[in-house]
Design a protein around this motif. Structure first.
Motif, short mmCIF file in Angstrom:
data_model
loop_
_atom_site.label_atom_id
_atom_site.label_comp_id
_atom_site.label_asym_id
_atom_site.label_seq_id
_atom_site.Cartn_x
_atom_site.Cartn_y
_atom_site.Cartn_z
N LYS A 163 0.83 -1.23 0.08
CA LYS A 163 -0.04 -0.12 0.07
C LYS A 163 0.99 1.27 -0.01
O LYS A 163 1.95 1.18 0.44
CB LYS A 163 -1.04 -0.15 1.12
CG LYS A 163 -2.01 -1.05 1.15
CD LYS A 163 -3.03 -0.85 2.33
CE LYS A 163 -4.09 -2.14 2.36
NZ LYS A 163 -4.83 -1.87 3.83
N GLU A 164 0.22 2.33 -0.53
CA GLU A 164 1.04 3.63 -0.65
C GLU A 164 0.58 4.47 0.85
O GLU A 164 -0.35 4.66 1.22
CB GLU A 164 0.62 4.38 -1.83
CG GLU A 164 1.14 3.89 -3.13
CD GLU A 164 0.75 4.46 -4.43
OE1 GLU A 164 0.29 5.48 -4.21
OE2 GLU A 164 1.11 3.91 -5.40
N PHE A 165 1.67 5.27 1.05
CA PHE A 165 1.57 6.13 2.20
C PHE A 165 1.93 7.57 1.87
O PHE A 165 2.98 7.81 1.23
CB PHE A 165 2.25 5.83 3.50
CG PHE A 165 1.54 4.29 3.89
CD1 PHE A 165 0.35 4.32 4.80
CD2 PHE A 165 2.10 3.08 3.48
CE1 PHE A 165 -0.06 2.80 4.96
CE2 PHE A 165 1.73 1.95 3.73
CZ PHE A 165 0.46 1.77 4.54
N VAL A 222 5.34 7.10 -0.57
CA VAL A 222 6.09 5.85 -0.50
C VAL A 222 5.26 4.71 -0.48
O VAL A 222 3.83 4.84 -0.19
CB VAL A 222 6.77 5.94 0.73
CG1 VAL A 222 8.01 6.81 0.83
CG2 VAL A 222 6.08 6.10 2.05
N LYS A 223 5.64 3.54 -1.00
CA LYS A 223 4.80 2.34 -1.00
C LYS A 223 5.73 1.55 0.13
O LYS A 223 6.84 1.34 0.07
CB LYS A 223 5.07 1.59 -2.40
CG LYS A 223 4.12 0.35 -2.27
CD LYS A 223 4.34 -0.40 -3.70
CE LYS A 223 3.53 0.17 -4.74
NZ LYS A 223 3.60 -0.58 -6.00
N ARG A 243 11.93 -5.22 13.88
CA ARG A 243 10.98 -3.93 14.02
C ARG A 243 11.51 -2.95 13.08
O ARG A 243 11.85 -1.77 13.21
CB ARG A 243 11.40 -3.15 15.47
CG ARG A 243 11.02 -4.05 16.48
CD ARG A 243 11.46 -3.38 17.72
NE ARG A 243 11.09 -4.16 18.99
CZ ARG A 243 11.87 -5.10 19.57
NH1 ARG A 243 13.11 -5.15 19.11
NH2 ARG A 243 11.69 -5.92 20.55
N GLN A 244 11.57 -3.18 11.75
CA GLN A 244 12.01 -2.50 10.28
C GLN A 244 10.97 -2.75 9.52
O GLN A 244 10.17 -3.45 9.10
CB GLN A 244 13.34 -3.49 10.03
CG GLN A 244 14.02 -2.79 8.95
CD GLN A 244 15.34 -3.41 8.71
OE1 GLN A 244 16.28 -3.50 9.44
NE2 GLN A 244 15.42 -3.96 7.39
N LEU A 245 10.74 -1.36 8.79
CA LEU A 245 9.97 -1.15 7.85
C LEU A 245 10.74 -0.69 6.66
O LEU A 245 11.64 0.32 6.69
CB LEU A 245 8.87 0.03 8.17
CG LEU A 245 7.85 -0.61 9.23
CD1 LEU A 245 6.95 0.89 9.59
CD2 LEU A 245 6.96 -1.51 8.84
N ASP A 246 10.45 -1.31 5.32
CA ASP A 246 11.41 -0.95 4.10
C ASP A 246 10.17 -0.47 3.13
O ASP A 246 9.14 -1.07 2.78
CB ASP A 246 11.96 -1.98 3.52
CG ASP A 246 13.20 -2.33 4.34
OD1 ASP A 246 14.01 -1.63 4.52
OD2 ASP A 246 13.41 -3.61 4.25
N PHE A 247 10.71 0.80 2.55
CA PHE A 247 9.56 1.45 1.79
C PHE A 247 10.35 1.69 0.38
O PHE A 247 11.63 1.65 0.28
CB PHE A 247 9.01 2.97 2.38
CG PHE A 247 8.46 2.86 3.50
CD1 PHE A 247 6.82 3.02 3.45
CD2 PHE A 247 8.68 2.70 4.72
CE1 PHE A 247 6.13 2.76 4.41
CE2 PHE A 247 8.06 2.57 5.89
CZ PHE A 247 6.62 2.63 5.81
#
Length: 349
Positions: free
Chosen positions: A268-270, A331-332, A341-345
């Motif tokens: 999803k996009e943010f 970003v997606k 605890r990591q987010l990749d965009f």
């Protein structure tokens, strides 16, 4: 004012939003009393900021959990007048107790044995680093011999409502000295109080319990030995360290729940704002959940991008396309790793 042990009989208990509804609608149980308290609180707040207290506006993230503890909603906690009302009277109680003990010791010629909550002036080197960061965002923040709360509040007002407001709040907080417990009173810079302690939460904070015991001893003229002083000095040091650990644990738990919530949103996009840059890419903060993640440099486009530390930016060699701290981007979400605890965009072109 009066100081002593009491028993509280609660005629009515409110939760914050319920009390706020009564204040707003001017109806319901004790709405007159609540309204009077609210007006006094507003007056106290205005006086406090007029005296030089810093008006930080840091967003607090809250979670709605299902029966299994899984987050199903993430939202920014709104601070209504009812929250501010309780806060102002707690600050007032804390300040008055600290001043009372100080005056009692002066009047009796006794040692100033007490547990204060102190907040030192900001570190000059950290302020210099902050001014460089702010300059990159387009803010002229000069570091002179003395920095005043008025200058800090002016900066916060300029950033209010802008994309970089949260970044500036965080940067300012990081540049500040940490508030700690101490038997040596140095005042509280952030609150602009000459005398301050933590008195109002003895059932959940150990230093407050110590303050209750010391207040009782001072009010009743009991002798406090030098041996006790050394114990309390140790208590203040240990309590300050424990508080740092608690804050770290709280940040980690929030980060964990943010990642857990966003695991369902891969692809999803943010909307996001760039919160930092490095050789690895762009650090971003997603606007709704306030979750932090990374947009890797190799995903920025068909160009050679490199870090420009002075400008707090990543700039393309051919296109001169710049990604600067404070910029708003789309970003997606590519991946959410709960263990790390990591987010990749990735950037949405």
């Amino acid at each position: 004012e009066w100081f002593g042990k009491t028993i509280i009989h609660s005629d009515r208990r409110f939760h914050y939003l319920e009390a706020q509804k009564h204040i707003d609608e001017q109806s319901g149980d004790y709405f007159k009393e609540l309204s009077v308290l609210n007006e006094i609180a507003k007056s106290l707040r205005k006086k406090r900021f007029g005296s030089g207290a810093i008006n930080f506006r840091d967003d607090e993230v809250k979670f709605e959990l299902d029966n299994l503890g899984k987050p199903i909603k993430v939202y920014k906690k709104d601070r209504v007048d009812a929250h501010k009302l309780v806060e102002e009277f707690m600050l007032l109680a804390n300040k008055c107790v600290a001043k009372k003990i100080y005056d009692l010791c002066d009047a009796t010629g006794r040692d100033h044995l007490f547990v204060y909550r102190i907040h030192d002036i900001p570190d000059r080197e950290k302020l210099r680093e902050l001014s460089v960061f702010l300059r990159a965002l387009g803010y002229n923040f000069k570091v002179e011999d003395d920095i005043s709360a008025k200058e800090i509040n002016s900066l916060l007002d300029m950033a209010k409502g802008k994309a970089e407001e949260g970044l500036i709040n965080h940067a300012l907080i990081r540049s500040m000295a940490k508030a700690v417990y101490s038997t040596d009173n140095k005042g509280h810079f952030g609150l602009a109080f000459e005398y301050y302690t933590h008195f109002t939460s003895p059932i959940r904070r150990y230093p407050d319990l110590i303050v209750h015991r010391l207040l009782h001893s001072h009010l009743n003229g009991l002798t406090i030995s030098k041996k006790e002083l050394s114990v309390y000095e140790k208590v203040t040091h240990e309590s300050s360290n424990k508080e740092i650990n608690i804050m770290r644990a709280e940040r980690e738990s929030i980060k964990y729940k943010q990642v857990e919530y966003l695991m369902e949103s891969v692809g999803k996009e943010f909307d996001a704002v760039i919160s930092g840059v490095s050789e690895h890419g762009l650090f971003i903060e997603e606007k709704t959940t306030k979750a932090n993640g990374l947009v890797r440099i190799r995903s920025l486009g068909n160009d050679y991008f490199s870090l420009n530390q002075k400008k707090f930016a990543i700039i393309g060699e051919k296109t001169k396309k710049a990604f600067t701290v404070g910029d708003e981007i789309r970003v997606k979400l590519k991946d959410a790793n709960l263990d790390r605890r990591q987010l990749d965009f990735e950037l949405v072109k």
